[in-house]
Every structure is written in C-alpha cells, then in structure tokens.
Design a protein around this motif. Structure first.
Motif, short mmCIF file in Angstrom:
data_model
loop_
_atom_site.label_atom_id
_atom_site.label_comp_id
_atom_site.label_asym_id
_atom_site.label_seq_id
_atom_site.Cartn_x
_atom_site.Cartn_y
_atom_site.Cartn_z
N SER A 1 28.20 9.02 -10.58
CA SER A 1 29.18 9.61 -9.69
C SER A 1 28.18 9.95 -8.14
CB SER A 1 29.65 10.96 -10.09
OG SER A 1 30.47 11.57 -9.23
N ASP B 1 28.31 4.21 4.97
CA ASP B 1 28.84 3.04 4.41
C ASP B 1 28.41 1.66 5.10
OD1 ASP B 1 30.24 1.29 3.04
OD2 ASP B 1 32.19 2.09 3.17
N THR C 1 24.15 11.43 -10.98
CA THR C 1 25.06 12.32 -9.83
C THR C 1 23.98 12.70 -8.71
OG1 THR C 1 24.48 14.42 -11.08
CG2 THR C 1 26.67 13.36 -11.56
N ASP D 1 27.42 9.91 -4.47
CA ASP D 1 28.20 9.97 -3.35
C ASP D 1 27.30 9.07 -2.18
OD1 ASP D 1 30.08 10.33 -1.30
OD2 ASP D 1 30.02 12.32 -1.43
N TYR D 2 27.48 8.88 -1.01
CA TYR D 2 26.83 8.29 0.14
C TYR D 2 27.14 8.92 1.22
CZ TYR D 2 30.79 5.52 0.33
OH TYR D 2 32.18 4.98 0.39
N ARG E 1 25.13 3.39 1.28
CA ARG E 1 26.06 2.94 -0.14
C ARG E 1 25.59 1.77 -0.80
NH1 ARG E 1 32.33 0.88 0.31
NH2 ARG E 1 32.87 0.61 -1.71
N ARG F 1 23.70 12.23 -4.04
CA ARG F 1 24.19 11.67 -2.90
C ARG F 1 22.75 10.81 -2.37
NH1 ARG F 1 27.30 12.31 1.80
NH2 ARG F 1 28.75 13.90 0.67
#
Length: 225
Positions: free
Chosen positions: A209, A215, A181, A211-212, A187, A183
């Motif tokens: 899980s 993208d 998990t 996040d980024y 991506r 960030r």
C-alpha cells in the motif's frame, strides 16, 4: 543482495549407478535411500542419464494378459529380437535434464515444472555430476525466519540497492508474507520495489500500500523542477 543458488541447497553426496547396474540393484537403492531417481554416470562421473521410478514401472508394467499375450514395448521387442531392459543403460532417460550449480532457485523450479521431473542432477561446465537438487531442496528457503526476511528487505533492498531514505517504507513480515506501506517520490519506482522485495529468499507473498508524490507514468504530467 544475494540469492541462494542450486549449489547451496543441493545434495552433494549423490547415490549413482553405472550403465551396467542391474534392474534389481537400482530398485534396492531407490528404496534404501528413499529417493525417486538415480543418475547414471560413467567412470569419469560424466552424466549419462537418469533412471527414475517411472522408468522402472514402465518396464515392469508390460505384463502378459489373461490370454498370455504381451503388450506394448515387450511384444515389439520380442518380435524384433531386441533385448529387454535389464540394466541402467537400457532403462535410463538420456540425455538427462540437468541443472548447473549457479542457477537460481526460481530458474530451477521452472525447469522442473516444465520438464515434469521431481529432481535434477547438477553438473559442472565439463558435464561431471556434482550434486542433485529436489523439489524439497527448493522449498527449504521458505523456512527462513520473518526477522531475517525483514532485515534483508530493509537493509539490502531498500537501503543498499534502492538507496531509499530510512523510514521511507515500513516493512512487516508475517509467516513469510511481506506488507509494504509508505510513500515514495515517483510512481514508477513501485513496481521495481515490489519485484526486488518479492525476489528475496523466503518471501511467500507480498502486499503493498505504497503512495507516491509524482505520477511519472502519466504522459500528460510535467516532471517536477
């Protein structure tokens, strides 16, 4: 980050037979040592072939039926005056499917699955037998503890290999199942992170899980300045 090789998990002391070893002696060795196959080697320990339980059973299954007729291979052999399989040289599968000491465990498992064998003789660059690896040997790394798996992912993969800042991602491991998990900046980094973490010895499965911020897989997005 280092991964285990065949050399590290294989059995180094191998039960072998020579080409002239009789049928009954091969059976005795398989039963006595609780193994399913035995390599056949020459005087210089060069691998000549492998005799498996399947090879032995295939030979003995050619029995006469109630009318006294012989089936399959034995009938053909007798008609042609060919000798029956009495020694390792007659029984063995040759050339044998083998592995090399430097193979990784995934590569070895794929070869076993593709060839339908339970164990592979391991040979060096000269063709000499140096060990044997079984399915059980390949499963042994999955006994690795959760703490060791987590530390390798945090230090070796995320830190040394990917150079991520500390605490960028949180790693949890439960019975070999890894959960990531946090960030990351881009991506496109996520598949790389997942692939490297999944390849760590002892990892059963991986859930993420992550996040980024940017993208960079989208073609219509301007890169950050």
């Amino acid at each position: 980050m280092q991964h285990r090789t065949v050399f590290e998990v294989m059995t180094h002391r191998v039960v072998t037979v020579s080409p002239g070893t009789p049928f009954k002696e091969i059976v005795r060795l398989l039963v006595e040592h609780d193994i399913s196959a035995v390599p056949v080697v020459g005087e210089d320990r060069r691998l000549l072939g492998v005799v498996s339980e399947a090879d032995l059973l295939r030979d003995t299954s050619e029995l006469p039926d109630l009318e006294g007729r012989w089936a399959g291979v034995r009938l053909l052999s007798r008609e042609r005056g060919l000798p029956e399989a009495e020694t390792a040289a007659d029984l063995m599968t040759s050339p044998a499917v083998s592995a090399q000491p430097g193979w990784n465990l995934v590569e070895t498992a794929r070869t076993m699955d593709r060839k339908g064998v339970k164990r592979l003789p391991v040979i060096d660059e000269t063709g000499r037998l140096v060990g044997i690896v079984s399915r059980t040997d390949l499963l042994r790394p999955f006994l690795r503890g959760d703490t060791a798996i987590r530390e390798e992912i945090e230090h070796d993969v995320l830190g040394d290999t990917l150079r991520l800042a500390p605490d960028t991602l949180r790693v949890a491991v439960d019975d070999g199942v890894v959960t990531l998990t946090g960030r990351v900046e881009e991506r496109a980094d996520i598949p790389v992170i997942v692939r490297l973490c999944r390849s760590v010895d002892g990892v059963v499965a991986l859930h993420q899980s992550i996040d980024y911020t940017y993208d960079n897989l989208a073609l219509d997005v301007e890169p950050p300045r």
